[in-house]
Design a protein around this motif. Structure first.
Motif, PDB file in Angstrom:
ATOM      1  N   ALA A   1       0.825  -1.209   0.000  1.00  0.00           N
ATOM      2  CA  ALA A   1       0.000   0.000   0.000  1.00  0.00           C
ATOM      3  C   ALA A   1       0.860   1.260   0.000  1.00  0.00           C
ATOM      4  O   ALA A   1       0.511   2.260  -0.642  1.00  0.00           O
ATOM      5  CB  ALA A   1      -0.927  -0.010   1.211  1.00  0.00           C
ATOM      6  N   LEU A   2       1.992   1.235   0.700  1.00  0.00           N
ATOM      7  CA  LEU A   2       2.893   2.388   0.673  1.00  0.00           C
ATOM      8  C   LEU A   2       3.455   2.605  -0.723  1.00  0.00           C
ATOM      9  O   LEU A   2       3.545   3.739  -1.206  1.00  0.00           O
ATOM     10  CB  LEU A   2       4.036   2.184   1.669  1.00  0.00           C
ATOM     11  N   GLU A   3       3.839   1.525  -1.377  1.00  0.00           N
ATOM     12  CA  GLU A   3       4.420   1.653  -2.715  1.00  0.00           C
ATOM     13  C   GLU A   3       3.386   2.132  -3.728  1.00  0.00           C
ATOM     14  O   GLU A   3       3.719   2.878  -4.654  1.00  0.00           O
ATOM     15  CB  GLU A   3       5.010   0.310  -3.144  1.00  0.00           C
ATOM     16  N   LYS A   4       2.131   1.736  -3.545  1.00  0.00           N
ATOM     17  CA  LYS A   4       1.065   2.159  -4.454  1.00  0.00           C
ATOM     18  C   LYS A   4       0.409   3.465  -4.019  1.00  0.00           C
ATOM     19  O   LYS A   4      -0.506   3.945  -4.694  1.00  0.00           O
ATOM     20  CB  LYS A   4       0.003   1.064  -4.553  1.00  0.00           C
ATOM     21  N   LYS A   5       0.841   4.013  -2.862  1.00  0.00           N
ATOM     22  CA  LYS A   5       0.289   5.265  -2.319  1.00  0.00           C
ATOM     23  C   LYS A   5      -1.211   5.139  -2.047  1.00  0.00           C
ATOM     24  O   LYS A   5      -2.001   6.045  -2.337  1.00  0.00           O
ATOM     25  CB  LYS A   5       0.552   6.436  -3.272  1.00  0.00           C
ATOM     26  N   THR A   6      -1.609   4.009  -1.487  1.00  0.00           N
ATOM     27  CA  THR A   6      -3.032   3.768  -1.210  1.00  0.00           C
ATOM     28  C   THR A   6      -3.275   3.364   0.242  1.00  0.00           C
ATOM     29  O   THR A   6      -4.364   2.886   0.558  1.00  0.00           O
ATOM     30  CB  THR A   6      -3.570   2.661  -2.133  1.00  0.00           C
ATOM     31  N   LEU A   7      -2.291   3.537   1.131  1.00  0.00           N
ATOM     32  CA  LEU A   7      -2.461   3.068   2.510  1.00  0.00           C
ATOM     33  C   LEU A   7      -3.609   3.793   3.197  1.00  0.00           C
ATOM     34  O   LEU A   7      -4.479   3.166   3.818  1.00  0.00           O
ATOM     35  CB  LEU A   7      -1.155   3.267   3.284  1.00  0.00           C
ATOM     36  N   SER A   8      -3.643   5.110   3.115  1.00  0.00           N
ATOM     37  CA  SER A   8      -4.709   5.873   3.759  1.00  0.00           C
ATOM     38  C   SER A   8      -6.071   5.535   3.157  1.00  0.00           C
ATOM     39  O   SER A   8      -7.064   5.366   3.883  1.00  0.00           O
ATOM     40  CB  SER A   8      -4.428   7.372   3.626  1.00  0.00           C
ATOM     41  N   THR A   9      -6.129   5.382   1.837  1.00  0.00           N
ATOM     42  CA  THR A   9      -7.397   5.064   1.170  1.00  0.00           C
ATOM     43  C   THR A   9      -7.907   3.688   1.578  1.00  0.00           C
ATOM     44  O   THR A   9      -9.103   3.507   1.856  1.00  0.00           O
ATOM     45  CB  THR A   9      -7.211   5.128  -0.351  1.00  0.00           C
ATOM     46  N   HIS A  10      -7.014   2.707   1.624  1.00  0.00           N
ATOM     47  CA  HIS A  10      -7.426   1.347   1.980  1.00  0.00           C
ATOM     48  C   HIS A  10      -7.908   1.272   3.428  1.00  0.00           C
ATOM     49  O   HIS A  10      -8.928   0.632   3.723  1.00  0.00           O
ATOM     50  CB  HIS A  10      -6.267   0.380   1.766  1.00  0.00           C
ATOM     51  N   LEU A  11      -7.175   1.894   4.336  1.00  0.00           N
ATOM     52  CA  LEU A  11      -7.584   1.846   5.742  1.00  0.00           C
ATOM     53  C   LEU A  11      -8.883   2.618   5.962  1.00  0.00           C
ATOM     54  O   LEU A  11      -9.698   2.243   6.818  1.00  0.00           O
ATOM     55  CB  LEU A  11      -6.471   2.397   6.626  1.00  0.00           C
ATOM     56  N   LYS A  12      -9.090   3.672   5.210  1.00  0.00           N
ATOM     57  CA  LYS A  12     -10.361   4.403   5.303  1.00  0.00           C
ATOM     58  C   LYS A  12     -11.515   3.526   4.841  1.00  0.00           C
ATOM     59  O   LYS A  12     -12.597   3.523   5.445  1.00  0.00           O
ATOM     60  CB  LYS A  12     -10.286   5.675   4.462  1.00  0.00           C
ATOM     61  N   GLU A  13     -11.302   2.764   3.774  1.00  0.00           N
ATOM     62  CA  GLU A  13     -12.331   1.836   3.305  1.00  0.00           C
ATOM     63  C   GLU A  13     -12.576   0.734   4.323  1.00  0.00           C
ATOM     64  O   GLU A  13     -13.720   0.310   4.545  1.00  0.00           O
ATOM     65  CB  GLU A  13     -11.898   1.227   1.966  1.00  0.00           C
ATOM     66  N   LEU A  14     -11.506   0.272   4.968  1.00  0.00           N
ATOM     67  CA  LEU A  14     -11.646  -0.782   5.974  1.00  0.00           C
ATOM     68  C   LEU A  14     -12.444  -0.301   7.182  1.00  0.00           C
ATOM     69  O   LEU A  14     -13.289  -1.037   7.719  1.00  0.00           O
ATOM     70  CB  LEU A  14     -10.251  -1.246   6.404  1.00  0.00           C
TER      71      LEU A  14
END
Length: 608
Positions: A206-219
């Protein structure tokens, strides 16, 4: 790790090496502590991964409870098939027509056709004669079938419309960016055995794809799941603290990470390869058997055979790391083997990193006769998250394609670059290499791109050899720098065989050693490379080996003092300008302090 790191001096907006691993490990520990706070029942070793598995299970249940997709149902019977069946039924019972005044009284009422509204059965009205035989009815049914088929609209397809030339280029579709898709990719990794390992792999991806914040928000958006897993006082159930935490994670997108790619070196990675040939000159396809070989910082694929006529395919390979070079070629077989490739795209189907390898040259016995090309890759950064990656195929920027008049690329093709412009290009190319070696070892990028890429040192040296060349008037064929080097080699061999023919300036022992080393390297390249590598490829290898061995700056003055240079170049050329040559030798001397290592993909494993 994020915006604060950039403000504190990480100007290259990337953190690599031991520092990166330490910071990411600390971030993973922090996430585990947050997800463990106020947990009702602990399941497994990782609270974060357990929460994600519960979320994935609910998503799969919801997906399975959706209405049945109409596309998965049995297709309806076509109009022509229904009419044919009805006609056969009538033909089997001809006596029924004679005993009944109206066949419609014995048949199920007809169903209107979906597209045209016409009846599926033959039109047997009450005015039809009861004595009509089944052959007449069969002819009426056939006529109705033809009319229905004519009125039926064409079936819709999802294929891309063809271009004017009748060719179809591949389209790179965007990858899914949902939490569940990335979770499934991590779960499919066979080299991870524990829940903690899966959680850390997910964080790195997720860090490499720059989606960590987005994924955790969805979770965390599933409030019902949160209530079932956590107590009321848990951190994740405090809305304000949770939103502030996600906001801080968003700042991590300011940094470029390769923490997943560089960590899981043994993972099997699927790669999507798209080849974009030129649609001009009738060279969209080739009759030869093409192949491709991809190389990265962690390894090479070897030769991958490409099916004929295939421009898009997938291949699974051991993690290659950050891709650096790509070699493409064919066996020159068939009636029309020549192939003009614009560029090649390669995408890592796990991390989503897209690499572009410009070509713009022929494969086949055209131009310099090369049937294979070495392409240097560069990472493509989409301008926006919603950008359609398929647009990359609409305006292919060939390396050797016509450029705007007055631009450096246009002047290079027209051999009209002035000496000051070439000196400026050389300064930028050498300066980029010096800055490369002044970075910490684990923060250095790809030196192959600095040598052989766009505006790299090899291209600048080629400008030196093309500046002021006379072949435009004396010869009809295209000039290649390798042709000049071959003539210089013959001249040096004459000097070594007949020492009395040496000019007074070039009779020193150092000059003789330079002649001998030059001829040796030229013979090694000619003997080691096969006929598939053309003149451009051999010149590229010559320059790279000369820079690696710190010999190029010694050879250039010796080459400039030969009669070959006087015969083939104008007086105002770069090679015959003493000040320009002194500048070139001096600027190349600055690279003597650095150890330039060439990739095996560049030298093809040759012992040179």
């Amino acid at each position: 790790m994020g915006q604060e790191a950039v403000e504190l001096g990480h100007g290259e907006v990337n953190i690599i090496g031991v520092e990166e691993n330490t910071l990411i490990a600390s971030l993973c520990d922090l996430l585990e502590r947050i997800w463990s706070h106020g947990l009702l029942t602990k399941k497994g070793k990782s609270a974060l991964w357990s929460h994600m598995l519960s979320f994935l299970e609910l998503e799969e249940i919801n997906d399975s409870g959706k209405p049945i997709d109409p596309k998965l149902l049995t297709p309806a019977v076509s109009t022509s098939t229904a009419i044919q069946v009805a006609t056969q039924m009538v033909a089997l019972v001809p006596g029924l027509l004679q005993s009944s005044a109206n066949l419609k009284n014995y048949l199920t009422p007809p169903t209107p056709d979906y597209f045209t509204g016409n009846h599926l059965w033959p039109n047997l009205s009450t005015h039809d004669s009861p004595n009509r035989n089944y052959k007449e009815i069969h002819s009426d049914a056939a006529a109705n079938s033809v009319e229905v088929e004519k009125e039926k609209p064409a079936a819709l397809t999802h294929r891309r419309s063809r271009s004017k030339g009748g060719t179809e280029l591949p389209v790179l579709k965007a990858m899914p960016k949902s939490l569940t898709s990335d979770m499934k990719k991590v779960k499919a990794m066979t080299d991870i055995k524990t829940d903690v390992g899966f959680a850390r792999a997910f964080v790195r991806l997720a860090l490499e794809k720059k989606t960590l914040s987005t994924h955790l928000k969805e979770l965390l958006a599933d409030a019902d799941l949160l209530r079932s897993l956590y107590k009321r006082y848990a951190f994740l159930r405090c809305e304000e603290e949770r939103e502030q935490f996600l906001y801080h994670l968003l700042s991590l997108n300011a940094v470029d990470y390769f923490c997943f790619t560089n960590t899981f070196t043994n993972t099997i990675v699927p790669y999507k390869v798209l080849i974009f040939p030129s649609t001009k000159f009738g060279c969209f396809t080739t009759s030869a058997n093409p192949w491709i070989s991809i190389a990265g910082q962690l390894g090479e694929t070897g030769v991958i055979e490409i099916p004929k006529g295939c421009l898009e395919f997938n291949t699974e390979q051991k993690n290659l790391g950050v891709l650096t070079t790509l070699r493409i070629g064919h066996d020159n077989s068939g009636m029309t083997p020549k192939w003009l490739v614009e560029y090649v795209l390669v995408r890592n189907e796990i991390t989503g990193h897209l690499f572009k390898f410009p070509c713009g040259k022929w494969l086949g016995r055209v131009d310099d006769g090369s049937t294979e090309r070495l392409l240097v890759g560069e990472l493509v950064h989409p301008a926006t998250e919603t950008e359609d990656l398929g647009t990359l195929s609409r305006t292919p920027p060939r390396c050797m394609s016509p450029a705007p008049t007055g631009s450096p690329r246009h002047k290079l093709m027209e051999q009209s670059l002035s000496i000051p412009e070439i000196q400026e290009m050389l300064g930028h190319a050498v300066n980029n290499i010096v800055k490369h070696f002044h970075k910490p070892e684990k923060e250095r990028g790809n030196i192959t791109y600095l040598l052989c890429g766009e505006n790299g040192l090899v291209q600048c040296i080629e400008c030196v050899f093309k500046c002021g060349f006379k072949s435009a008037r004396l010869f009809r064929h295209k000039f290649y720098s390798w042709d000049y080097l071959e003539k210089v080699k013959s001249c040096f061999e004459t000097f070594l065989e007949c020492p009395e023919s040496l000019p007074p300036i070039a009779s020193t022992d150092q000059a003789k050693a330079g002649y001998w080393l030059f001829c040796k390297r030229m013979n090694q390249i000619n003997n080691a490379t096969s006929e598939t590598i053309g003149k451009d490829g051999r010149f590229q290898l010559f320059v790279c080996v000369g820079i690696r061995d710190r010999l190029l700056q010694q050879w250039l003055p010796l080459m400039a003092n030969t009669t070959v240079t006087q015969q083939m170049y104008e007086e105002n050329s770069f090679l015959r300008d003493r000040r320009a040559m002194s500048f070139l030798v001096h600027i190349l001397d600055t690279l003597n302090d650095y150890n330039v290592c060439l990739e095996s993909s560049l030298t093809r494993g040759l012992d040179i």
